[in-house]
Design a protein around this motif. Structure first.
Motif, short mmCIF file in Angstrom:
data_model
loop_
_atom_site.label_atom_id
_atom_site.label_comp_id
_atom_site.label_asym_id
_atom_site.label_seq_id
_atom_site.Cartn_x
_atom_site.Cartn_y
_atom_site.Cartn_z
N ASP A 1 0.89 -1.15 0.00
CA ASP A 1 0.00 0.00 0.00
C ASP A 1 0.93 1.20 0.00
O ASP A 1 1.15 1.84 1.00
CB ASP A 1 -0.86 -0.14 1.27
N GLU A 2 1.56 1.42 -1.17
CA GLU A 2 2.62 2.43 -1.24
C GLU A 2 2.04 3.84 -1.29
O GLU A 2 1.07 4.10 -2.00
CB GLU A 2 3.48 2.22 -2.48
N ARG B 1 9.35 -6.04 6.66
CA ARG B 1 8.42 -4.93 6.58
C ARG B 1 7.34 -5.15 7.64
O ARG B 1 6.67 -6.19 7.65
CB ARG B 1 7.78 -4.86 5.20
N ARG C 1 3.96 -3.62 9.92
CA ARG C 1 2.82 -2.73 9.69
C ARG C 1 2.06 -2.55 11.00
O ARG C 1 1.76 -3.53 11.67
CB ARG C 1 1.92 -3.33 8.62
N SER D 1 -1.36 -0.74 12.46
CA SER D 1 -2.59 0.02 12.20
C SER D 1 -3.23 0.37 13.53
O SER D 1 -3.44 -0.51 14.37
CB SER D 1 -3.58 -0.80 11.39
N ASP E 1 5.12 0.46 8.10
CA ASP E 1 3.99 1.29 7.66
C ASP E 1 3.10 1.58 8.85
O ASP E 1 2.65 0.66 9.53
CB ASP E 1 3.16 0.55 6.60
N ARG F 1 -0.50 3.19 9.96
CA ARG F 1 -1.79 3.66 9.45
C ARG F 1 -2.57 4.14 10.65
O ARG F 1 -2.95 3.35 11.52
CB ARG F 1 -2.53 2.53 8.71
N THR G 1 10.16 4.50 6.69
CA THR G 1 8.94 4.59 7.47
C THR G 1 7.89 5.28 6.61
O THR G 1 8.19 6.32 6.02
CB THR G 1 9.18 5.43 8.74
N THR G 2 6.70 4.72 6.55
CA THR G 2 5.63 5.46 5.89
C THR G 2 4.51 5.63 6.90
O THR G 2 4.26 4.74 7.71
CB THR G 2 5.08 4.75 4.63
#
Lengths: 494, 434
Positions: free
Chosen positions: B134-135, B185, B187, B189, B216, B218, B243-244
């Motif tokens: 989910d770039e 990676r 994630r 949320s 990531d 979210r 880091t996104t």
């Protein structure tokens, strides 16, 4: 208060047409065939009656240029330039071998008169000094398309030992100086446009201030592109010998045309021990119409070299014209205690794109530099400040202060800041600050509450915003620059 | 025709490693995504100084020629290393452990987290075809992320349900032993109105190893997430971190990075606002010596109105170390009323250290307040004199000032226990009693 009144009057005066210098002079010209190849370079060199070494230098540059690629890193967008679809040489006929101004085509003199550049020496003495008692004389070198048409006050300058002449003349008259310094600040292979310029440059000014001389008057060059489809490639070389001082002004305009025209100049400054060069530019090339049609592509390489100790080079620029500006006047601070300064106002409106800034390269000990950049974007324009401040290993106690502020007028424009700060010396102290904002409602309210109209209020606030830089301009330019700023922003409010 | 630019020995080695590893990597459905990434790497090669984003961090130059995937390690070896690696100690948190790029359920506090959050290993999600990249638009094409996708092995997916407020921080600890390359990676949320604190720790032994990790975040509407990241890799490590973060409406994101370890470290953060009235605070403290290279790059994307972002980074370099800060505040046209403030300050302690600073503003909206500042210099003589006049030896006085300089960035972390642990960590690094 006077400046404010000036601004208000100026704003009121403005007609629908904002660019005042968009007329074309109907004058017979001598042109080289379209396109670029070795023969064209030989043609230019022959026209200028250059010595062999100059031709070789040009051909060498041309060879290098063919291997180079157009830079694409700047934040500007434009269709690809067809370098074969340009005239590389255009000169008003009958300019060769003129003895005095009387022999210059009257049409040409009228052009400069219209532009407000008096070439007649007596006129300057009579007219300007009366109107403006602060300053007396300015020596002007007027460059029309590819050639210098007139240089004023030559004799008087000669008495002081100052050499101020078209560079084509200097190549013949002072070959040892030209050979020693030409390309020593901006090497032939520096970048795509500088290399192109080295191959095809047609004219420009040459200035040499001898040791210990303070140039008795301001020197000025006025560039005018007139001919269609021509590129202007001028080259300026200024050398300030030990302990000398010179202030140099540069102005530019071009007719209003639907095609884009290319202007790729190179300016080299050399300041020796204790010398100071102050270089001021008011750039007002035709910016194109409100839809972005036409206008000048201004791809310029300007660099100064503080070669020996205590030298100082100061760049001041007011950029209001050109469809695209790609320009980074820089200082190489080589000599100990040398000083570099950059003061800039860059205004973009309509569809103009500006990517401009400076480089301060600290090589010597105790060198210091100062950058003040004010960007104003309006309309649908893009305005980018891109600057480098670097301290090399030996630049102990280098000092830099940078301030770049951007003002946005309208919500369709962009303002960007891209500074590079590189320090390889612990004792170097660098400070950088940048802000971006719009004219605040509070400022507007303050002005409006005092009965100042909206447009006048904006002019007032903008004048305040750029004041730091305007103060650095020589008198002659300060007034002109202030008017220009208001013209450029006309129509951007409300 | 595919344009192949891969040419240096290290690029060839990496290309061979990528090809060789494909078959064994988890997830059939993900294979084509990986293949695209491998292809992209082949056409671009490793980023070098000619690539603007990597101008000051030449990965092509530092990537070793001998490359292999990191192997398996025994439980004994792991506990031995855990005892010696420099990390935050004495913190009350729930830990998830990855060793050599593989999630280790056996070493993680799964029981403690049971019921609080939902946990899934990335390798499992990949096998089940449930892992979707989910770039972020601004992160697309990032060279480190391309390599991450090409070699993605494992990681953890943490879901904090709506309205849940976690009391204890969750630590994701990545340990490298015995050399080789690892790619992970993670994630996280955080659901609506939920609250969490994540601690990321990267440690390893003295072998030459390469870590490419991405995480990531979210953050849903009204949620609040704090992240503290400690990069304390081994002396010969090469670390690429990405880091996104995507922020919803009225959310809060706090992100702190402490970077001390590794031979070559590149840390990139991409932050995007997608809902109004949100805040992001990004802080960092870097202290490096020897011939270490540490790069902190960030891009904050203001896509919607009324959001604030604040960035403050401090870097200290000694010996022949090189520090890099590249930050960009990007304000899109609709993002009116944005407030963006960025500050990068650097301290050079030695003649041979160097710092490269590039704080950018890219602004398309007019009703904004954006500013950045950057300074670079050496320790203030007056401050040193003040301390020395009070009988503190020069060396100690310098260290005290360095600690104080970095502490100003550290103190923005909202968890007091973490602040204390981080300051203790810096003092240890400096060799200062505390």
């Amino acid at each position: 208060m006077a400046a404010v009144k000036e601004t208000v009057d100026q704003v009121r005066e403005i007609d629908v047409d904002q660019y005042k210098y968009g007329f074309v002079t109907d004058i017979e010209t001598d042109k080289a065939p379209k396109g670029l190849n070795e023969d064209i370079i030989r043609f230019i060199s022959a026209k200028k009656d250059e010595p062999q070494w100059m031709l070789d230098w040009r051909l060498d540059a041309y060879k290098r240029w063919q291997t180079m690629q157009e830079p694409s890193w700047a934040r500007v967008n434009y269709p690809e330039i067809d370098f074969q679809d340009l005239y590389y040489y255009a000169a008003p006929k009958n300019t060769e071998g003129l003895k005095s101004l009387d022999e210059v085509d009257p049409e040409l003199l009228r052009t400069y008169e219209k532009l407000g550049i008096p070439l007649q020496e007596q006129e300057i003495l009579a007219g300007v000094s009366e109107e403006n008692r602060v300053h007396t004389k300015v020596a002007v070198d007027a460059v029309f398309d590819s050639v210098s048409v007139a240089t004023t006050f030559k004799e008087e300058l000669k008495k002081a030992g100052v050499i101020f002449c078209p560079i084509s003349e200097a190549v013949k008259e002072y070959p040892e100086l030209v050979q020693k310094y030409l390309g020593s600040v901006v090497p032939v292979t520096d970048n795509f446009y500088a290399t192109l310029n080295s191959a095809v440059f047609t004219d420009g000014s040459f200035v040499y201030i001898p040791e210990g001389v303070r140039c008795p008057m301001e020197l000025s060059t006025y560039f005018r592109i007139n001919e269609q489809n021509t590129g202007q490639f001028e080259r300026t070389l200024i050398i300030a010998d030990k302990g000398s001082y010179v202030s140099y002004l540069e102005g530019c305009t071009a007719p209003q045309r639907d095609e884009n025209q290319l202007h790729a100049a190179v300016v080299e400054l050399v300041a020796l021990e204790d010398a100071e060069i102050k270089y001021s530019t008011v750039q007002n090339w035709y910016p194109g119409d409100s839809e972005g049609k036409g206008g000048i592509y201004n791809f310029v390489t300007k660099r100064g070299d503080c070669r020996e100790k205590n030298a100082k080079i100061s760049w001041t620029q007011v950029e209001t014209g050109s469809a695209i500006t790609w320009k980074y006047p820089s200082c190489i601070l080589r000599g100990e205690n040398s000083v570099g300064e950059f003061y800039s106002i860059a205004i973009s409106n309509g569809r103009q794109q500006i990517d401009s800034g400076t480089k301060m390269i600290h090589l010597g000990k105790n060198t210091s530099s100062r950058i003040i950049s004010k960007g104003i974007s309006a309309g649908r324009s893009e305005n980018t400040y891109r600057g480098l401040v670097s301290a090399h290993k030996k630049a102990s106690h280098a000092r830099n202060f940078t301030q770049c502020d951007s003002l946005l007028i309208g919500d369709q424009c962009g303002a960007h800041t891209v500074p590079y700060i590189e320090s390889k010396n612990a004792s170097a102290v660098f400070e950088h600050e940048a802000t971006t904002s719009k004219i605040s409602d509070d400022q507007m309210f303050y002005c409006r509450a005092r009965g100042i109209g909206e447009e006048e209020a904006v002019a007032l606030i903008v004048n305040g915003f750029v004041k730091d830089v305007i103060q650095q301009l020589p008198m002659e330019f300060a007034v002109e620059a202030q008017k220009l700023i208001n013209i450029s922003l006309e129509g951007s409010v409300g | 025709m595919t344009l192949t630019v891969v040419k240096t020995p290290s690029e060839e080695a990496l290309a061979a490693l990528l090809d060789g590893a494909q078959a064994a990597l988890p997830g059939k459905d993900f294979a084509s995504v990986r293949a695209d990434a491998v292809e992209k790497f082949r056409s671009e090669g490793l980023p070098n100084r000619r690539v603007e984003e990597w101008k000051y961090s030449d990965l092509k130059r530092v990537m070793p020629k001998d490359l292999s995937l990191a192997g398996e390690v025994s439980a004994d070896e792991i506990s031995k290393q855990m005892a010696v690696v420099p990390r935050l100690r004495g913190l009350d948190c729930d830990r998830l452990v990855l060793v050599n790029g593989v999630f280790r359920a056996d070493l993680s506090d799964l029981d403690a987290l049971q019921g609080k959050v939902s946990l899934t290993p990335v390798s499992k999600a990949l096998e089940e075809g449930a892992f979707v990249l989910d770039e972020l638009e601004i992160a697309k094409g990032d060279r480190a992320l391309t390599l991450n996708t090409a070699l993605l092995q494992d990681g953890v997916i943490i879901d904090v349900a709506d309205g849940v407020e976690l009391e204890r921080p969750i630590e994701i600890l990545s340990l490298m032993i015995g050399g080789g390359m690892a790619t992970t990676r993670n994630r996280v949320s955080v659901g609506k109105n939920a609250k969490a604190f994540i601690l990321e720790t990267f440690v390893g032994d003295e072998q030459a190893y390469q870590v490419n990790e991405a995480i990531d975040f979210r953050i849903a509407d009204g949620a609040s997430l704090s992240v503290s990241r400690l990069l304390s890799e081994g002396v010969n490590a090469l670390h690429l971190g990405s880091t996104t973060a995507i922020l919803g409406e009225k959310s809060h994101f706090e992100h702190f990075t402490m970077s001390t370890g590794g031979q070559f470290t590149r840390n990139t953060a991409f932050v995007k606002f997608t809902g109004e009235y949100s805040d992001a605070e990004l802080f960092g403290a870097t202290i490096i010596g020897r011939n270490q290279h540490s790069d902190q790059t960030l891009l904050v994307d203001h896509a919607v109105p009324n959001c604030n972002s604040k960035e403050q980074y401090r870097t200290v370099m000694d010996d022949k170390a090189q520090g890099v800060f590249q930050g960009k505040i990007f304000v899109r046209q609709p993002a009116q009323k944005t407030d963006g403030q960025m500050m990068s300050q650097a301290l050079l302690l030695s003649e041979d250290a160097a710092f490269f600073n590039k704080p950018e503003l890219e602004i398309f909206a007019d009703d904004v307040q954006c500013a950045h500042g950057a300074t670079c210099g050496e320790l203030d003589e007056d401050l040193l004199f003040y301390l020395r006049a009070r009988g503190i030896p020069l060396d100690k006085a310098k260290k005290m000032l360095v600690l104080a300089f970095l502490a100003e960035a550290v103190e923005h972390v909202s968890n007091d226990a973490v602040v204390e642990a981080l300051e203790g960590f810096i003092a240890d690094w400096l060799g200062l009693d505390h």
